[in-house]
Motif scaffolding. Structure first.
Motif, PDB file in Angstrom:
ATOM      1  N   UNK A   1       4.233  -4.129   0.105  1.00  0.00           N
ATOM      2  CA  UNK A   1       3.498  -4.445   1.456  1.00  0.00           C
ATOM      3  C   UNK A   1       3.498  -6.072   1.344  1.00  0.00           C
ATOM      4  N   UNK A   2       3.344  -6.565   0.447  1.00  0.00           N
ATOM      5  CA  UNK A   2       3.016  -7.942   0.227  1.00  0.00           C
ATOM      6  C   UNK A   2       4.463  -8.469   0.263  1.00  0.00           C
ATOM      7  N   UNK A   3       5.532  -8.114  -0.242  1.00  0.00           N
ATOM      8  CA  UNK A   3       6.915  -8.342  -0.285  1.00  0.00           C
ATOM      9  C   UNK A   3       7.384  -8.548   1.167  1.00  0.00           C
TER      10      UNK A   3
ATOM     11  N   UNK B   1       4.247   5.548  -4.788  1.00  0.00           N
ATOM     12  CA  UNK B   1       2.831   5.510  -5.678  1.00  0.00           C
ATOM     13  C   UNK B   1       2.143   4.398  -4.801  1.00  0.00           C
ATOM     14  N   UNK B   2       0.889   4.281  -5.073  1.00  0.00           N
ATOM     15  CA  UNK B   2       0.064   3.389  -4.317  1.00  0.00           C
ATOM     16  C   UNK B   2       0.326   1.714  -4.864  1.00  0.00           C
ATOM     17  N   UNK B   3       0.667   1.764  -6.238  1.00  0.00           N
ATOM     18  CA  UNK B   3       0.609   0.368  -6.717  1.00  0.00           C
ATOM     19  C   UNK B   3       2.098  -0.378  -6.207  1.00  0.00           C
TER      20      UNK B   3
ATOM     21  N   UNK C   1       6.117   2.723  14.950  1.00  0.00           N
ATOM     22  CA  UNK C   1       4.495   2.614  14.599  1.00  0.00           C
ATOM     23  C   UNK C   1       4.218   2.086  13.157  1.00  0.00           C
ATOM     24  N   UNK C   2       5.374   2.501  12.271  1.00  0.00           N
ATOM     25  CA  UNK C   2       5.155   1.939  10.964  1.00  0.00           C
ATOM     26  C   UNK C   2       5.006   0.355  10.952  1.00  0.00           C
ATOM     27  N   UNK C   3       5.753  -0.188  11.922  1.00  0.00           N
ATOM     28  CA  UNK C   3       5.641  -1.998  12.060  1.00  0.00           C
ATOM     29  C   UNK C   3       4.347  -2.226  12.650  1.00  0.00           C
ATOM     30  N   UNK C   4       3.894  -1.544  13.605  1.00  0.00           N
ATOM     31  CA  UNK C   4       2.697  -1.884  14.417  1.00  0.00           C
ATOM     32  C   UNK C   4       1.640  -2.030  13.367  1.00  0.00           C
ATOM     33  N   UNK C   5       1.777  -1.086  12.174  1.00  0.00           N
ATOM     34  CA  UNK C   5       0.605  -1.048  11.376  1.00  0.00           C
ATOM     35  C   UNK C   5       0.541  -2.262  10.312  1.00  0.00           C
ATOM     36  N   UNK C   6       1.685  -2.924  10.422  1.00  0.00           N
ATOM     37  CA  UNK C   6       1.912  -4.338   9.504  1.00  0.00           C
ATOM     38  C   UNK C   6       1.084  -5.573  10.339  1.00  0.00           C
ATOM     39  N   UNK C   7      -0.152  -5.666   9.824  1.00  0.00           N
ATOM     40  CA  UNK C   7      -0.940  -6.938  10.574  1.00  0.00           C
ATOM     41  C   UNK C   7      -1.869  -7.433   9.568  1.00  0.00           C
TER      42      UNK C   7
ATOM     43  N   UNK D   1      10.649  -0.488   5.369  1.00  0.00           N
ATOM     44  CA  UNK D   1      11.601  -0.839   4.319  1.00  0.00           C
ATOM     45  C   UNK D   1      11.130  -0.350   2.894  1.00  0.00           C
ATOM     46  N   UNK D   2       9.940   0.184   3.061  1.00  0.00           N
ATOM     47  CA  UNK D   2       9.368   0.728   1.598  1.00  0.00           C
ATOM     48  C   UNK D   2       9.740   2.138   1.457  1.00  0.00           C
ATOM     49  N   UNK D   3       9.783   2.917   2.741  1.00  0.00           N
ATOM     50  CA  UNK D   3      10.234   4.239   2.531  1.00  0.00           C
ATOM     51  C   UNK D   3      11.838   3.913   2.157  1.00  0.00           C
TER      52      UNK D   3
END
Ligand code: A3P
Length: 319
Positions: free
Chosen positions: A290-292, A282-284, A313-319, A145-147
């Motif tokens: 990522x929090x949202x 950007x990282x910020x 894979x992008x979701x698997x990284x969300x932990x 969802x960020x992308x």
């Protein structure tokens, strides 16, 4: 209420039951009595049996374009106002009725489909679609969802949207000034569709899990041939075609395009696949989003595991 003229009666009725002002179109073939009084020239097979519902900016046009290449699959005719997307459900078009909708699907191939990427997160759509097309299959594309939000932001900039041109991505996503309507509206478009879990739960109220397929948006970009194999298996098409013979990666575009017998492959239009021009989040902003999306993504991960769908894979990284 005896003696009250029908218009007045209707007014009284709809004042009392405002939720019934809008019609809900049911499938004429589900009820025998409805089918019997329906014009014999009209067939329920004229309706689509597949809906690609988006959300926007997840690769829905690529999937639509690739699906149309299949010999057993056909899309709707273009709408004069919204082109390839009919946007029937959840919009004023819905009140044009089912014959209006049907008229975009001339008889032809076994699987008729429509792709309207606006469907995914619109409140009324799953109920309306489920009422008219209860046996349809539904494809939902899940991109990080960020992308997706970043892509929408740049889409709006490319369309000279004032809020997007005058505010950074970070400013928009963190905006809390409710009076700044245009920025708030842009922020809603960036974030709201990305709360995948809540929207999917609405779809699941009207469609069984067996009729819903989740496509990994990243895989659609990096390995569309595999995605198209999976989609064909989901649709149970009579013919299984190998999209590796149809698609090839075009360095210049940075995406897969359609091979041609002569000349360069045909890619999607300039408005699709702009990521190379605008680069990375950007990282910020990424850390903030990522929090949202953390909790809804976690819920999505559990949901996909529960229904036996692969975890992107992008979701698997969300932990
Ligand atoms: P960008 O234009 O931001 O790069 P949609 O069609 O749902 O609006 O999605 C557009 C996005 O599809 C593009 O976003 C791009 O990243 C992605 N995409 C996936 N496969 C593509 C392809 N083969 N060609 C172009 N864009 C593709």
């Amino acid at each position: 209420m005896k003696g009250v003229p029908p218009e007045h009666l209707a007014e009284l009725y709809f004042n009392r039951y405002p939720q019934e002002v809008d019609p809900v179109w049911l499938n004429p073939c589900v009820d025998k009595r409805h089918r019997e009084i329906w014009n014999p020239g009209k067939k329920c097979s004229d309706f689509p049996s597949l809906l690609v519902v988006g959300p926007q900016k997840t690769g829905s046009t690529a999937l639509y374009t690739f699906l149309k290449l299949h010999p057993n699959v056909s899309a709707n005719l273009d709408s004069p106002t919204s082109y390839e997307e009919l946007q029937f459900f959840g919009s004023p078009n819905y009140n044009k009725g089912i014959d209006w909708y049907r008229s975009f699907f001339p008889s032809g191939r076994a699987v008729k489909f429509e792709k309207s990427a606006t469907y995914f997160d619109k409140e009324a759509v799953p109920m309306q679609a489920g009422a008219l097309l209860p046996s349809a299959k539904v494809i939902i594309i899940l991109l990080d969802p960020i992308t997706r939000a970043f892509s929408w932001y740049h889409h709006q900039r490319a369309h000279n949207d004032h809020a997007a041109l005058s505010h950074s991505f970070y400013d928009v996503i963190t905006n809390t000034d409710k009076h700044n309507r245009e920025v708030q509206s842009l922020k809603t478009h960036l974030l709201r569709p990305g709360f995948y879990y809540e929207h999917i739960q609405r779809w699941r109220r009207y469609y069984p899990d067996s009729q819903i397929m989740y496509v990994d948006g990243e895989q659609l970009t990096s390995d569309p041939a595999q995605v198209m194999t999976d989609v064909q298996l989901f649709l149970n098409t009579d013919v299984l075609i190998d999209y590796r013979h149809i698609l090839s990666f075009e360095d210049e575009k940075g995406f897969y395009c359609i091979k041609r017998s002569v000349g360069r492959p045909k890619c999607l239009g300039a408005g699709k696949g702009r990521v190379r021009q605008y680069g990375q989040v950007d990282e910020k902003s990424r850390a903030y989003l990522q929090q949202v999306f953390y909790t809804p993504n976690l819920a999505l991960k559990h949901l996909l595991a529960q229904v036996g769908s692969p975890i992107p894979s992008w979701l698997a990284a969300n932990s």
